[in-house]
Each structure stands twice: as structure tokens, then as C-alpha cells.
Design a protein around this motif. Structure first.
Motif, PDB file in Angstrom:
ATOM      1  N   GLY A  15      28.858   9.151 -17.908  1.00  0.00           N
ATOM      2  CA  GLY A  15      27.954   9.056 -19.044  1.00  0.00           C
ATOM      3  C   GLY A  15      28.263   7.946 -20.029  1.00  0.00           C
ATOM      4  N   GLN A  16      29.240   7.111 -19.735  1.00  0.00           N
ATOM      5  CA  GLN A  16      29.558   5.996 -20.625  1.00  0.00           C
ATOM      6  C   GLN A  16      28.601   4.844 -20.365  1.00  0.00           C
ATOM      7  OE1 GLN A  16      33.634   5.362 -19.493  1.00  0.00           O
ATOM      8  NE2 GLN A  16      34.390   6.586 -21.207  1.00  0.00           N
ATOM      9  N   GLN A  17      28.410   4.002 -21.383  1.00  0.00           N
ATOM     10  CA  GLN A  17      27.548   2.836 -21.249  1.00  0.00           C
ATOM     11  C   GLN A  17      28.402   1.580 -21.235  1.00  0.00           C
ATOM     12  OE1 GLN A  17      24.608   2.983 -24.343  1.00  0.00           O
ATOM     13  NE2 GLN A  17      23.574   4.738 -23.462  1.00  0.00           N
ATOM     14  N   VAL A  18      28.071   0.674 -20.310  1.00  0.00           N
ATOM     15  CA  VAL A  18      28.817  -0.568 -20.153  1.00  0.00           C
ATOM     16  C   VAL A  18      27.829  -1.727 -20.192  1.00  0.00           C
ATOM     17  CG1 VAL A  18      30.344  -1.892 -18.648  1.00  0.00           C
ATOM     18  CG2 VAL A  18      30.521   0.602 -18.705  1.00  0.00           C
ATOM     19  N   CYS A  19      28.050  -2.658 -21.109  1.00  0.00           N
ATOM     20  CA  CYS A  19      27.179  -3.827 -21.219  1.00  0.00           C
ATOM     21  C   CYS A  19      27.674  -4.918 -20.280  1.00  0.00           C
ATOM     22  CB  CYS A  19      27.184  -4.358 -22.648  1.00  0.00           C
ATOM     23  SG  CYS A  19      26.356  -3.270 -23.819  1.00  0.00           S
ATOM     24  N   ALA A  20      26.742  -5.508 -19.536  1.00  0.00           N
ATOM     25  CA  ALA A  20      27.112  -6.535 -18.567  1.00  0.00           C
ATOM     26  C   ALA A  20      26.126  -7.692 -18.628  1.00  0.00           C
ATOM     27  CB  ALA A  20      27.137  -5.936 -17.162  1.00  0.00           C
ATOM     28  N   ASP A  37      23.308   4.611 -12.951  1.00  0.00           N
ATOM     29  CA  ASP A  37      22.006   4.070 -13.337  1.00  0.00           C
ATOM     30  C   ASP A  37      22.225   2.854 -14.227  1.00  0.00           C
ATOM     31  OD1 ASP A  37      19.263   3.895 -13.383  1.00  0.00           O
ATOM     32  OD2 ASP A  37      18.948   5.656 -14.643  1.00  0.00           O
ATOM     33  N   TYR A  38      21.137   2.183 -14.550  1.00  0.00           N
ATOM     34  CA  TYR A  38      21.209   1.053 -15.471  1.00  0.00           C
ATOM     35  C   TYR A  38      19.868   0.882 -16.180  1.00  0.00           C
ATOM     36  CZ  TYR A  38      18.388  -1.811 -12.316  1.00  0.00           C
ATOM     37  OH  TYR A  38      17.371  -2.300 -11.562  1.00  0.00           O
ATOM     38  N   VAL A  39      19.898   0.205 -17.315  1.00  0.00           N
ATOM     39  CA  VAL A  39      18.686  -0.194 -18.030  1.00  0.00           C
ATOM     40  C   VAL A  39      18.881  -1.641 -18.474  1.00  0.00           C
ATOM     41  CG1 VAL A  39      17.963   2.082 -18.842  1.00  0.00           C
ATOM     42  CG2 VAL A  39      19.527   0.738 -20.219  1.00  0.00           C
ATOM     43  N   GLU A  40      17.796  -2.366 -18.515  1.00  0.00           N
ATOM     44  CA  GLU A  40      17.848  -3.730 -19.018  1.00  0.00           C
ATOM     45  C   GLU A  40      17.410  -3.709 -20.472  1.00  0.00           C
ATOM     46  OE1 GLU A  40      16.450  -6.826 -16.145  1.00  0.00           O
ATOM     47  OE2 GLU A  40      15.813  -5.049 -15.023  1.00  0.00           O
ATOM     48  N   THR A  41      18.067  -4.498 -21.305  1.00  0.00           N
ATOM     49  CA  THR A  41      17.706  -4.520 -22.718  1.00  0.00           C
ATOM     50  C   THR A  41      16.354  -5.187 -22.898  1.00  0.00           C
ATOM     51  OG1 THR A  41      18.905  -6.590 -23.055  1.00  0.00           O
ATOM     52  CG2 THR A  41      20.106  -4.540 -23.509  1.00  0.00           C
ATOM     53  N   THR A  42      15.713  -4.881 -24.014  1.00  0.00           N
ATOM     54  CA  THR A  42      14.387  -5.430 -24.285  1.00  0.00           C
ATOM     55  C   THR A  42      14.502  -6.842 -24.843  1.00  0.00           C
ATOM     56  OG1 THR A  42      14.314  -4.630 -26.568  1.00  0.00           O
ATOM     57  CG2 THR A  42      13.527  -3.123 -24.850  1.00  0.00           C
ATOM     58  N   THR A  43      13.390  -7.518 -24.919  1.00  0.00           N
ATOM     59  CA  THR A  43      13.362  -8.875 -25.467  1.00  0.00           C
ATOM     60  C   THR A  43      13.593  -8.873 -26.975  1.00  0.00           C
ATOM     61  OG1 THR A  43      10.956  -8.727 -25.662  1.00  0.00           O
ATOM     62  CG2 THR A  43      11.833  -9.755 -23.666  1.00  0.00           C
ATOM     63  N   ALA A  44      13.538  -7.714 -27.607  1.00  0.00           N
ATOM     64  CA  ALA A  44      13.787  -7.629 -29.045  1.00  0.00           C
ATOM     65  C   ALA A  44      15.276  -7.767 -29.369  1.00  0.00           C
ATOM     66  CB  ALA A  44      13.259  -6.303 -29.585  1.00  0.00           C
ATOM     67  N   CYS A  45      16.134  -7.645 -28.382  1.00  0.00           N
ATOM     68  CA  CYS A  45      17.576  -7.788 -28.594  1.00  0.00           C
ATOM     69  C   CYS A  45      17.939  -9.267 -28.705  1.00  0.00           C
ATOM     70  CB  CYS A  45      18.354  -7.142 -27.444  1.00  0.00           C
ATOM     71  SG  CYS A  45      18.130  -5.367 -27.348  1.00  0.00           S
ATOM     72  N   SER A  46      19.039  -9.552 -29.375  1.00  0.00           N
ATOM     73  CA  SER A  46      19.451 -10.941 -29.589  1.00  0.00           C
ATOM     74  C   SER A  46      19.905 -11.618 -28.295  1.00  0.00           C
ATOM     75  CB  SER A  46      20.555 -11.018 -30.636  1.00  0.00           C
ATOM     76  OG  SER A  46      21.686 -10.284 -30.213  1.00  0.00           O
ATOM     77  N   GLN A  47      20.422 -10.851 -27.349  1.00  0.00           N
ATOM     78  CA  GLN A  47      20.793 -11.423 -26.046  1.00  0.00           C
ATOM     79  C   GLN A  47      20.421 -10.447 -24.942  1.00  0.00           C
ATOM     80  OE1 GLN A  47      24.967 -12.261 -25.942  1.00  0.00           O
ATOM     81  NE2 GLN A  47      25.584 -10.152 -25.692  1.00  0.00           N
ATOM     82  N   THR A  48      20.065 -10.998 -23.797  1.00  0.00           N
ATOM     83  CA  THR A  48      19.714 -10.148 -22.668  1.00  0.00           C
ATOM     84  C   THR A  48      20.986  -9.524 -22.102  1.00  0.00           C
ATOM     85  OG1 THR A  48      19.866 -11.972 -21.111  1.00  0.00           O
ATOM     86  CG2 THR A  48      17.696 -11.524 -22.059  1.00  0.00           C
ATOM     87  N   THR A  88      21.321   0.557 -30.732  1.00  0.00           N
ATOM     88  CA  THR A  88      22.205   1.003 -29.658  1.00  0.00           C
ATOM     89  C   THR A  88      21.679   0.606 -28.289  1.00  0.00           C
ATOM     90  OG1 THR A  88      21.112   3.156 -29.643  1.00  0.00           O
ATOM     91  CG2 THR A  88      23.132   2.956 -30.946  1.00  0.00           C
ATOM     92  N   ASP A  89      20.428   0.165 -28.214  1.00  0.00           N
ATOM     93  CA  ASP A  89      19.847  -0.276 -26.949  1.00  0.00           C
ATOM     94  C   ASP A  89      20.141  -1.752 -26.676  1.00  0.00           C
ATOM     95  OD1 ASP A  89      18.755   2.248 -26.636  1.00  0.00           O
ATOM     96  OD2 ASP A  89      16.843   1.680 -27.513  1.00  0.00           O
ATOM     97  N   CYS A  90      20.880  -2.403 -27.566  1.00  0.00           N
ATOM     98  CA  CYS A  90      21.219  -3.818 -27.415  1.00  0.00           C
ATOM     99  C   CYS A  90      22.713  -3.972 -27.193  1.00  0.00           C
ATOM    100  CB  CYS A  90      20.810  -4.598 -28.667  1.00  0.00           C
ATOM    101  SG  CYS A  90      19.031  -4.620 -28.966  1.00  0.00           S
ATOM    102  N   CYS A  91      23.080  -5.079 -26.577  1.00  0.00           N
ATOM    103  CA  CYS A  91      24.492  -5.401 -26.363  1.00  0.00           C
ATOM    104  C   CYS A  91      24.824  -6.669 -27.139  1.00  0.00           C
ATOM    105  CB  CYS A  91      24.768  -5.636 -24.880  1.00  0.00           C
ATOM    106  SG  CYS A  91      24.579  -4.159 -23.867  1.00  0.00           S
ATOM    107  N   PHE A  92      25.959  -6.659 -27.802  1.00  0.00           N
ATOM    108  CA  PHE A  92      26.383  -7.823 -28.556  1.00  0.00           C
ATOM    109  C   PHE A  92      27.523  -8.562 -27.857  1.00  0.00           C
ATOM    110  CE2 PHE A  92      24.484  -4.780 -31.460  1.00  0.00           C
ATOM    111  CZ  PHE A  92      23.422  -5.535 -31.915  1.00  0.00           C
ATOM    112  N   SER A  93      28.057  -7.955 -26.814  1.00  0.00           N
ATOM    113  CA  SER A  93      29.062  -8.607 -25.974  1.00  0.00           C
ATOM    114  C   SER A  93      29.022  -7.955 -24.598  1.00  0.00           C
ATOM    115  CB  SER A  93      30.458  -8.481 -26.589  1.00  0.00           C
ATOM    116  OG  SER A  93      30.848  -7.121 -26.625  1.00  0.00           O
ATOM    117  N   TYR A  94      29.541  -8.680 -23.628  1.00  0.00           N
ATOM    118  CA  TYR A  94      29.582  -8.174 -22.259  1.00  0.00           C
ATOM    119  C   TYR A  94      30.996  -7.689 -21.944  1.00  0.00           C
ATOM    120  CZ  TYR A  94      25.364 -11.072 -21.842  1.00  0.00           C
ATOM    121  OH  TYR A  94      24.136 -11.657 -22.014  1.00  0.00           O
ATOM    122  N   THR A  95      31.073  -6.761 -21.002  1.00  0.00           N
ATOM    123  CA  THR A  95      32.394  -6.310 -20.564  1.00  0.00           C
ATOM    124  C   THR A  95      33.113  -7.463 -19.869  1.00  0.00           C
ATOM    125  OG1 THR A  95      33.611  -4.636 -19.329  1.00  0.00           O
ATOM    126  CG2 THR A  95      31.577  -5.417 -18.328  1.00  0.00           C
TER     127      THR A  95
END
Length: 129
Positions: free
Chosen positions: A80-85, A60-71, A42-49
Motif C-alpha cells: 500500500g505504499q506509494q513510490v514516485c518514479a 498497480d500504478y497511476v500517472e500524474t495529471t498535467t496539472a502537476c509540476s512534473q510528470t 498528494t497526487d503529484c510527485c516532487f522527486s523520483y525514487t
């Protein structure tokens, strides 16, 4: 009766040891998360908004880790919703900078108030665009 008291004592000790073991594992997990070594899917994004990021709605925001398939950057909205960008997007970078600046100003104001430096100064947040 003595046997049941002894058994109950052993049971209590075993439960206490199990709780201590769980607490130790939880602390180790939190430490490894802060080091960037542990992540959940859940800490990774597979697509961007596809929508434009409106920073006014973000808290607030967090950057995904290098362990994710894409930054990616995960924005947390005020609801409280999360948006991948996409972190390469100019609007995303501006919003990240704005949120970081707002956080620093808030921290400085809190520190200044604690130290008694600012008593009737205007709010630093009014300086933000």
C-alpha cells in the motif's frame, strides 16, 4: 408541543437537504477527478525514487495529471505504499507494461470464466515472464 414537532420537522428536512447537497458535490468531485481536471497535491510527485523499481513488489500504478509540476508515475506497492518514479526510465516503462498486461489478462480470465469459456484451462498469469 405542535411548535416543537414543526421545528423538528424543519430540522429533519434541512439535514436531509444538506446530506443531498454533500452527496451531489461528492459525485461532481469524482466526475472531475476522472476527467483529470481535479487533483490533490498528494497526487503529484516532487522527486523520483533513486532506487530501482522492482515490479514484483508493485500491484498497480497511476500517472500524474498535467496539472502537476512534473510528470511522474506513482506505483502502489503490495503493502500500500506509494513510490514516485520517472516515466522516462526504461525499467518504469517495462513495469507499467507488465502491470497493464497482468490487469488485462486478469480481466480476460474473469470474463471468460463468467461466460463459461474456460473451465479447466491453465492460468493466463503463468504466461507472464
Amino acid at each position: 408541543m405542535k411548535t416543537s414537532v414543526a421545528a423538528l420537522s424543519c430540522l429533519i428536512l434541512a439535514a436531509q437537504a444538506a446530506v443531498e447537497h454533500l452527496m451531489l458535490n461528492l459525485k461532481n468531485e469524482q466526475h472531475s477527478m476522472s476527467q483529470g481536471g481535479f487533483h490533490r497535491p498528494t497526487d503529484c510527485c516532487f522527486s523520483y525514487t533513486l532506487r530501482k523499481i522492482r515490479c514484483v513488489f508493485m500491484k498497480d500504478y497511476v500517472e500524474t495529471t498535467t496539472a502537476c509540476s512534473q510528470t511522474a508515475v506513482i506505483f502502489i506497492t503490495k503493502r500500500g505504499q506509494q513510490v514516485c518514479a520517472n516515466p522516462k526510465d526504461e525499467q518504469v516503462q517495462k513495469c507499467m507494461l507488465h502491470l497493464k498486461l497482468r490487469s488485462v489478462i486478469k480481466d480476460l480470465r474473469t470474463l471468460s470464466l463468467e461466460k463459461g469459456y474456460l473451465e479447466s484451462a491453465p492460468s493466463p498469469l503463468s504466461l507472464l515472464p
